[in-house]
Design a protein around this motif. Sequence first.
Motif, PDB file in Angstrom:
ATOM      1  N   SER A  28      20.255  -5.273  40.101  1.00  0.00           N
ATOM      2  CA  SER A  28      19.888  -3.992  40.694  1.00  0.00           C
ATOM      3  C   SER A  28      18.586  -4.143  41.459  1.00  0.00           C
ATOM      4  O   SER A  28      17.587  -4.596  40.944  1.00  0.00           O
ATOM      5  CB  SER A  28      19.732  -2.935  39.591  1.00  0.00           C
ATOM      6  OG  SER A  28      19.270  -1.732  40.144  1.00  0.00           O
ATOM      7  N   ASP A  32      15.243   2.683  38.528  1.00  0.00           N
ATOM      8  CA  ASP A  32      16.097   3.703  37.936  1.00  0.00           C
ATOM      9  C   ASP A  32      15.489   5.080  38.184  1.00  0.00           C
ATOM     10  O   ASP A  32      14.319   5.314  37.899  1.00  0.00           O
ATOM     11  CB  ASP A  32      16.246   3.432  36.437  1.00  0.00           C
ATOM     12  CG  ASP A  32      17.242   4.360  35.794  1.00  0.00           C
ATOM     13  OD1 ASP A  32      18.243   4.702  36.436  1.00  0.00           O
ATOM     14  OD2 ASP A  32      17.009   4.748  34.640  1.00  0.00           O
ATOM     15  N   THR A  35      16.426  11.441  35.343  1.00  0.00           N
ATOM     16  CA  THR A  35      17.242  12.643  35.409  1.00  0.00           C
ATOM     17  C   THR A  35      16.381  13.862  35.107  1.00  0.00           C
ATOM     18  O   THR A  35      15.185  13.738  34.857  1.00  0.00           O
ATOM     19  CB  THR A  35      18.393  12.575  34.386  1.00  0.00           C
ATOM     20  OG1 THR A  35      17.829  12.553  33.077  1.00  0.00           O
ATOM     21  CG2 THR A  35      19.257  11.347  34.592  1.00  0.00           C
ATOM     22  N   GLN A  40      15.347   7.733  31.749  1.00  0.00           N
ATOM     23  CA  GLN A  40      15.157   6.627  32.678  1.00  0.00           C
ATOM     24  C   GLN A  40      15.312   5.333  31.887  1.00  0.00           C
ATOM     25  O   GLN A  40      14.685   5.161  30.851  1.00  0.00           O
ATOM     26  CB  GLN A  40      13.783   6.712  33.324  1.00  0.00           C
ATOM     27  CG  GLN A  40      13.586   5.773  34.459  1.00  0.00           C
ATOM     28  CD  GLN A  40      12.295   6.049  35.202  1.00  0.00           C
ATOM     29  OE1 GLN A  40      11.436   6.780  34.744  1.00  0.00           O
ATOM     30  NE2 GLN A  40      12.152   5.439  36.358  1.00  0.00           N
ATOM     31  N   ARG A  47      22.617   0.062  28.660  1.00  0.00           N
ATOM     32  CA  ARG A  47      23.337   1.223  29.194  1.00  0.00           C
ATOM     33  C   ARG A  47      23.475   1.173  30.714  1.00  0.00           C
ATOM     34  O   ARG A  47      24.267   1.897  31.296  1.00  0.00           O
ATOM     35  CB  ARG A  47      22.636   2.517  28.770  1.00  0.00           C
ATOM     36  CG  ARG A  47      22.745   2.748  27.264  1.00  0.00           C
ATOM     37  CD  ARG A  47      21.931   3.916  26.839  1.00  0.00           C
ATOM     38  NE  ARG A  47      20.510   3.581  26.942  1.00  0.00           N
ATOM     39  CZ  ARG A  47      19.534   4.374  26.543  1.00  0.00           C
ATOM     40  NH1 ARG A  47      19.797   5.551  26.032  1.00  0.00           N
ATOM     41  NH2 ARG A  47      18.272   4.000  26.651  1.00  0.00           N
ATOM     42  N   LEU A  48      22.727   0.314  31.373  1.00  0.00           N
ATOM     43  CA  LEU A  48      22.852   0.162  32.819  1.00  0.00           C
ATOM     44  C   LEU A  48      24.178  -0.476  33.216  1.00  0.00           C
ATOM     45  O   LEU A  48      24.527  -0.495  34.397  1.00  0.00           O
ATOM     46  CB  LEU A  48      21.686  -0.667  33.368  1.00  0.00           C
ATOM     47  CG  LEU A  48      20.369   0.088  33.480  1.00  0.00           C
ATOM     48  CD1 LEU A  48      19.248  -0.867  33.847  1.00  0.00           C
ATOM     49  CD2 LEU A  48      20.466   1.205  34.486  1.00  0.00           C
ATOM     50  N   ARG A  50      26.915   0.711  32.969  1.00  0.00           N
ATOM     51  CA  ARG A  50      27.764   1.752  33.546  1.00  0.00           C
ATOM     52  C   ARG A  50      27.579   1.855  35.054  1.00  0.00           C
ATOM     53  O   ARG A  50      28.399   2.443  35.738  1.00  0.00           O
ATOM     54  CB  ARG A  50      27.431   3.115  32.928  1.00  0.00           C
ATOM     55  CG  ARG A  50      27.737   3.182  31.459  1.00  0.00           C
ATOM     56  CD  ARG A  50      27.386   4.541  30.941  1.00  0.00           C
ATOM     57  NE  ARG A  50      25.942   4.574  30.678  1.00  0.00           N
ATOM     58  CZ  ARG A  50      25.306   5.628  30.211  1.00  0.00           C
ATOM     59  NH1 ARG A  50      25.952   6.741  29.998  1.00  0.00           N
ATOM     60  NH2 ARG A  50      24.009   5.589  29.978  1.00  0.00           N
ATOM     61  N   PHE A  51      26.515   1.312  35.592  1.00  0.00           N
ATOM     62  CA  PHE A  51      26.174   1.502  36.995  1.00  0.00           C
ATOM     63  C   PHE A  51      26.160   0.186  37.758  1.00  0.00           C
ATOM     64  O   PHE A  51      25.213  -0.126  38.474  1.00  0.00           O
ATOM     65  CB  PHE A  51      24.807   2.190  37.109  1.00  0.00           C
ATOM     66  CG  PHE A  51      24.676   3.396  36.243  1.00  0.00           C
ATOM     67  CD1 PHE A  51      25.408   4.538  36.508  1.00  0.00           C
ATOM     68  CD2 PHE A  51      23.838   3.397  35.142  1.00  0.00           C
ATOM     69  CE1 PHE A  51      25.297   5.669  35.702  1.00  0.00           C
ATOM     70  CE2 PHE A  51      23.716   4.511  34.336  1.00  0.00           C
ATOM     71  CZ  PHE A  51      24.457   5.648  34.617  1.00  0.00           C
ATOM     72  N   LYS A  56      23.254   4.742  39.831  1.00  0.00           N
ATOM     73  CA  LYS A  56      23.299   5.946  38.999  1.00  0.00           C
ATOM     74  C   LYS A  56      23.126   7.167  39.896  1.00  0.00           C
ATOM     75  O   LYS A  56      22.206   7.234  40.698  1.00  0.00           O
ATOM     76  CB  LYS A  56      22.191   5.898  37.945  1.00  0.00           C
ATOM     77  CG  LYS A  56      22.206   7.086  36.992  1.00  0.00           C
ATOM     78  CD  LYS A  56      21.295   6.854  35.811  1.00  0.00           C
ATOM     79  CE  LYS A  56      19.945   7.439  36.029  1.00  0.00           C
ATOM     80  NZ  LYS A  56      19.067   7.357  34.873  1.00  0.00           N
ATOM     81  N   GLN A  57      24.031   8.119  39.768  1.00  0.00           N
ATOM     82  CA  GLN A  57      23.992   9.334  40.570  1.00  0.00           C
ATOM     83  C   GLN A  57      23.125  10.365  39.861  1.00  0.00           C
ATOM     84  O   GLN A  57      23.421  10.753  38.743  1.00  0.00           O
ATOM     85  CB  GLN A  57      25.408   9.901  40.752  1.00  0.00           C
ATOM     86  CG  GLN A  57      26.386   8.930  41.373  1.00  0.00           C
ATOM     87  CD  GLN A  57      26.152   8.747  42.852  1.00  0.00           C
ATOM     88  OE1 GLN A  57      25.914   9.704  43.561  1.00  0.00           O
ATOM     89  NE2 GLN A  57      26.206   7.512  43.307  1.00  0.00           N
ATOM     90  N   VAL A  58      22.049  10.808  40.491  1.00  0.00           N
ATOM     91  CA  VAL A  58      21.156  11.802  39.915  1.00  0.00           C
ATOM     92  C   VAL A  58      21.060  12.962  40.896  1.00  0.00           C
ATOM     93  O   VAL A  58      20.698  12.770  42.056  1.00  0.00           O
ATOM     94  CB  VAL A  58      19.751  11.228  39.638  1.00  0.00           C
ATOM     95  CG1 VAL A  58      18.814  12.306  39.127  1.00  0.00           C
ATOM     96  CG2 VAL A  58      19.844  10.093  38.633  1.00  0.00           C
TER      97      VAL A  58
END
Length: 120
Positions: A28, A32, A35, A40, A47-48, A50-51, A56-58
């Motif tokens: 990446s 990050d 939210t 963050q 957990r990153l 997932r992206f 990550k869509q915020v």
Amino acid sequence: MAAVKNIRVLANSIQNVRVFALRAASSSSSGDTPTHTGQQFEKDDYRLARFIETPKQVNKQFAIDLINKVPPTPQKKRVISCDGGGGPTGHPKVYINLDKPGNHICGYCGLRFYKDGSHH
């Protein structure tokens, strides 16, 4: 014996997820984005994972900021009701007493009301 085998499989799966997440985090390029709750992730957080394909869509339009843009509504009555607009996008009807001066906030949607004639 089967329980020991299941534990080993689970431990290997957890390790694979960690390695996968570390690779994703290291690939990446951007930081990050936090939210609305302040969540963050650190660069090595599993957990990153997932992206990986997309960032990550915020949503930058937090509800509290949007509702604060709506000015308080003056009312003539002492007691008013708020249902958040009604229908499927609304909330249960609540009654708000406007006897005291100042703004009175709906506990569901955050809309503000004040009795016309009192200062706010």
